[in-house]
Design an enzyme around this catalytic site. Sequence first.
Site, mmCIF file in Angstrom:
data_model
loop_
_atom_site.group_PDB
_atom_site.id
_atom_site.type_symbol
_atom_site.label_atom_id
_atom_site.label_comp_id
_atom_site.label_asym_id
_atom_site.label_seq_id
_atom_site.Cartn_x
_atom_site.Cartn_y
_atom_site.Cartn_z
ATOM 1 N N ASP A 116 27.544 46.491 48.779
ATOM 2 C CA ASP A 116 28.669 46.825 47.902
ATOM 3 C C ASP A 116 29.645 47.671 48.708
ATOM 4 O O ASP A 116 29.492 48.881 48.825
ATOM 5 C CB ASP A 116 28.160 47.588 46.677
ATOM 6 C CG ASP A 116 29.280 47.948 45.701
ATOM 7 O OD1 ASP A 116 30.455 47.884 46.092
ATOM 8 O OD2 ASP A 116 28.966 48.325 44.556
ATOM 9 N N LYS B 193 38.836 46.769 44.889
ATOM 10 C CA LYS B 193 39.736 47.905 45.074
ATOM 11 C C LYS B 193 40.855 47.608 46.075
ATOM 12 O O LYS B 193 41.872 47.043 45.715
ATOM 13 C CB LYS B 193 38.941 49.155 45.427
ATOM 14 C CG LYS B 193 38.043 49.626 44.275
ATOM 15 C CD LYS B 193 37.492 51.003 44.494
ATOM 16 C CE LYS B 193 36.511 51.419 43.402
ATOM 17 N NZ LYS B 193 37.110 51.509 42.062
ATOM 18 N N PHE C 123 26.348 53.781 42.187
ATOM 19 C CA PHE C 123 27.410 53.470 41.238
ATOM 20 C C PHE C 123 27.982 52.114 41.607
ATOM 21 O O PHE C 123 28.665 51.964 42.616
ATOM 22 C CB PHE C 123 28.519 54.523 41.231
ATOM 23 C CG PHE C 123 29.557 54.226 40.171
ATOM 24 C CD1 PHE C 123 29.359 54.640 38.871
ATOM 25 C CD2 PHE C 123 30.686 53.496 40.470
ATOM 26 C CE1 PHE C 123 30.282 54.346 37.881
ATOM 27 C CE2 PHE C 123 31.622 53.191 39.489
ATOM 28 C CZ PHE C 123 31.419 53.614 38.189
#
Length: 402
Positions: free
Chosen positions: A226, A255, A141
């Site tokens: 990531d 984030k 994801f």
Amino acid sequence: MSATETAIASAEAHSAHNYHPLPVVVASAEGAWMTDVEGRRYLDLLAGYSALNFGHGNPRLIDAAKAQLERVTLTSRAFHHDRFADFCTQLAELCSMEMVLPMNTGAEAVETAVKTARKWGYRVKGVPDGMAKIIVASDNFHGRTTTIVSFSTDPEARADYGPYTPGFEIVPYGDLTALREAMTENTVAVLLEPIQGEAGVLVPPAGYLPGVRELTRERNVLFIADEIQSGLGRTGKTFALEHEGVVPDMYLLGKALGGGVVPVSAVVSSAEILGVFRPGEHGSTFGGNPLACAVALEVIAMLRTGEFQERAAELGDHLHRELGLLVGGGAVETVRGRGLWAGVDIAPALGTGREISERVLAERVLVKDTHGSTIRIAPPLVISKEDLDWGLDRLRTVLSVP
């Protein structure tokens, strides 16, 4: 109707149904706690998928944002501003890298990495134009743009968005042999999550990530990590790759970099790799804006102390010990994760992940489901041991285990 029901009904009537939130309407929050429109308090064990690593309304971050709000919030990259150089310099130092390319969201960082890897492949590695390939892992994801969902294996994320972007090869996560066999002379990058969050907090087999590093180095291929969810303290280290002693060619961050205050993301790499860009070839109006830089600089300063990483490591050990005691009793099948991050596979007979999350919500604790009967636990790193134990007790109540 109650205030909660009224707010949810209005949202359902006037917003696209691309999310299915739990039936709670948050009005305020502080630290690890949220309060809804009815005045009920809930323990947050999700932390905005790691965006709130430092808790809700962290005073240091709020003060940094307020101070910058009174000065200047946006210049666009048409002009320099006085927070930009410090942000790039200090983030590069935190990552032991040389250059930073700031964006806003995690998906933008991933898109930027894809463009960077392709351009590097053509200009530096010498791959024929239009032939660059990037290898990714199944169950990944990385975001929801059309390019990113083109290499997703999740039907919900991918279906009905074709035609899909070519140039990606998907291999099983954790399988070095498959990765090696997928590499060709046109492979420019391997893009991986060191821990797959959306897939259920999947930790790869020991030795896999060092093997990826060795293989990519041998084949002159970029290793892109990531760390948008796994990085910046969540696993007990600044970066999840540190647990394996691995340094990638490129970090993707987001984030927690914005402290839950503003969206901030970045690609961090070497001068050779990010040096492929020339003015006008890539950009973002809000990327690296003064407000974002001010907040992110405070995040970097907080991480430099090491206290949040240490806290995540210590409380993470406690979390996994307690969750491990639930395995084998018929209610919990498996627990995975690292630091203050866990994927908990509930016995399907007890309900879906959504149903379990709703029952935990009734106990005033907020968690979130993912596929099947899996729930994710990722509290703010500022949570107290007492509050964490209280939340785990509520989970035991829902699962009917002592």
